[in-house]
Design a protein around this motif. Structure first.
Motif, short mmCIF file in Angstrom:
data_model
loop_
_atom_site.label_atom_id
_atom_site.label_comp_id
_atom_site.label_asym_id
_atom_site.label_seq_id
_atom_site.Cartn_x
_atom_site.Cartn_y
_atom_site.Cartn_z
N GLN A 13 -2.91 -4.41 -3.16
CA GLN A 13 -2.22 -5.36 -2.29
C GLN A 13 -2.71 -6.79 -2.49
O GLN A 13 -2.10 -7.74 -1.99
N VAL A 14 -3.83 -6.94 -3.21
CA VAL A 14 -4.44 -8.27 -3.36
C VAL A 14 -4.21 -8.79 -4.77
O VAL A 14 -4.60 -8.16 -5.76
N LEU A 64 -5.56 -6.54 6.20
CA LEU A 64 -5.03 -5.23 5.84
C LEU A 64 -5.03 -4.25 7.01
O LEU A 64 -4.39 -3.20 6.93
N SER A 65 -5.71 -4.59 8.09
CA SER A 65 -5.71 -3.71 9.26
C SER A 65 -4.40 -3.79 10.03
O SER A 65 -4.11 -2.94 10.86
N TYR A 66 -3.61 -4.82 9.75
CA TYR A 66 -2.30 -4.94 10.40
C TYR A 66 -1.32 -3.95 9.79
O TYR A 66 -1.33 -3.71 8.58
N ASP A 67 -0.45 -3.39 10.64
CA ASP A 67 0.54 -2.43 10.15
C ASP A 67 1.49 -3.06 9.14
O ASP A 67 1.85 -2.45 8.14
N SER A 68 1.91 -4.27 9.43
CA SER A 68 2.80 -4.99 8.51
C SER A 68 2.03 -6.15 7.88
O SER A 68 2.35 -7.32 8.10
N ALA A 69 1.00 -5.79 7.13
CA ALA A 69 0.13 -6.80 6.53
C ALA A 69 0.89 -7.62 5.49
O ALA A 69 1.63 -7.07 4.68
N ASP A 74 5.76 -15.49 2.00
CA ASP A 74 5.13 -15.28 3.31
C ASP A 74 3.78 -14.59 3.18
O ASP A 74 3.43 -13.72 3.99
N HIS A 75 3.03 -14.95 2.19
CA HIS A 75 1.72 -14.35 1.95
C HIS A 75 0.61 -15.26 2.48
O HIS A 75 0.84 -16.41 2.86
N VAL A 76 -0.60 -14.71 2.50
CA VAL A 76 -1.78 -15.46 2.93
C VAL A 76 -2.64 -15.72 1.70
O VAL A 76 -2.96 -14.79 0.95
N ILE A 77 -2.99 -16.97 1.50
CA ILE A 77 -3.84 -17.35 0.37
C ILE A 77 -5.27 -17.56 0.86
O ILE A 77 -5.51 -18.33 1.79
N ILE A 78 -6.19 -16.85 0.24
CA ILE A 78 -7.61 -16.97 0.58
C ILE A 78 -8.31 -17.68 -0.57
O ILE A 78 -8.24 -17.22 -1.72
#
Length: 339
Positions: free
Chosen positions: A158-159, A134-139, A115-119
């Protein structure tokens, strides 16, 4: 001394698993030898093991010590070989940690999360996207794929970074594309010709849609005439790179304060945000939803891409509706918890 040096060099070339087995065997045999040589001193084999470990670790509490000549010879043996062997193991452990960090920095480690985001494609825009996530509480977890050989934001634990061709199945698999939540493909600013930039993005998006069609894919497009090509491969969302910036600049120039409102909606750093909410069973029409949400401190603005639902308040809410509101995060949480 020459023999000890040659022995040390040979040991350093051994594999980690081999060294681990040698150390365990060495400790067990040394403890057995100590117990057999001086059973009255150690009483049990476990006490002999304890003495061997404290001796090899150079802490030597003095509660157990050899009293016979053979026992003292064994102690000297542990001083010479045991301590060196333990130091070698510690060195291998430190080396392993260093190797993992080097591989992480070079983008050679596979990502195991879900459930990750790929950039994809590193740029200042990608950096801004990471800051926003990363500004989200549950990033969610973040994976950057780029053809460079160095982690672009190594200071952010985290990255995760994967180095390689983003259109390659192998590279996408190393980023665990099959378990990803979303993928964002940024235009590669290192390419000079606009058509080639979109061509690369199209190739990457095609690879993702082929091997992981359930992943929500967003693409930055440089040339508007290429939009239909991206629609053809079922890309979920696309953003025209220069169009959005130009429109925002014009609004800032001709409608003072307009851009501030838009920036609040685009960023979680300040102001309210746009959230998708579940459709309540008590809402029959858009008007029901609008009034109920308004009482809770939120404003209903859209059903999917339809921003004109405030002119359809008397119409029933369809079964496949996806409603969006503008509110602060606390209000959004209350609405979701209420169901």
């Amino acid at each position: 001394m020459h023999f000890f040096l040659k022995w040390s060099l040979k040991m350093m070339r051994l594999r980690k698993t081999t060294i681990t087995c040698i150390v365990v065997l060495f400790v067990a045999l040394s403890a057995t030898a100590a117990y057999l040589l001086e059973p009255d001193t150690y009483k049990t084999w476990f006490n002999a093991l304890y003495w061997v470990l404290t001796t090899m670790a150079t802490v030597g509490y003095g509660d157990y010590y050899a009293v016979t000549v053979p026992g003292k010879v064994l102690t000297i043996f542990l001083y010479i070989f045991g301590i060196g062997l333990l130091s070698l193991v510690i060195g291998k452990i430190v080396e392993a940690f260093g190797s993992v960090q080097r591989q992480r920095g070079a983008g050679r480690l596979n990502y195991r999360g879900k459930d990750h985001v790929i950039i994809i494609n590193w740029s200042k825009k990608a950096q801004s996207a990471i800051d926003e996530i990363l500004s989200y509480d549950s990033a969610p977890g973040i994976v950057v794929i780029d053809e460079s050989g160095r982690h672009p934001v190594e200071h952010l634990e985290q990255v995760h970074f994967v180095s390689g061709d983003p259109a390659s199945d192998d590279t996408l698999s190393r980023a665990n594309i099959h378990e990803a939540k979303a993928a964002i493909i940024f235009a590669d600013s290192r390419i000079d010709e606009a058509s080639l930039i979109d061509g690369k993005s199209l190739l990457i998006a095609s690879s993702i849609e082929r091997i992981a069609p359930k992943v929500h894919t967003t693409v930055e497009i440089v040339q508007e005439q290429n939009v239909q090509n991206f629609r053809h491969i079922n890309v979920n969302e696309f953003v025209l790179a220069h169009d959005a910036i130009s429109r925002l600049a014009v609004r800032a120039a001709l409608q003072e304060g307009n851009s501030d409102v838009l920036m609040q909606l685009l960023s979680r750093s300040f102001g309210d945000d746009i959230y998708e909410i579940p459709v309540s069973s008590v809402w029959k029409t858009y008007g029901d939803a609008f009034q109920d949400l308004l009482r809770q401190g939120a404003t209903l603005i859209a059903d999917r891409s339809d921003l004109g639902i405030n002119r359809k308040l008397g119409q029933p809410i369809p079964g496949d509706a996806r409603l969006y509101i503008v509110s602060d995060e606390a209000t959004y949480r209350r609405i979701v918890d209420k169901g």
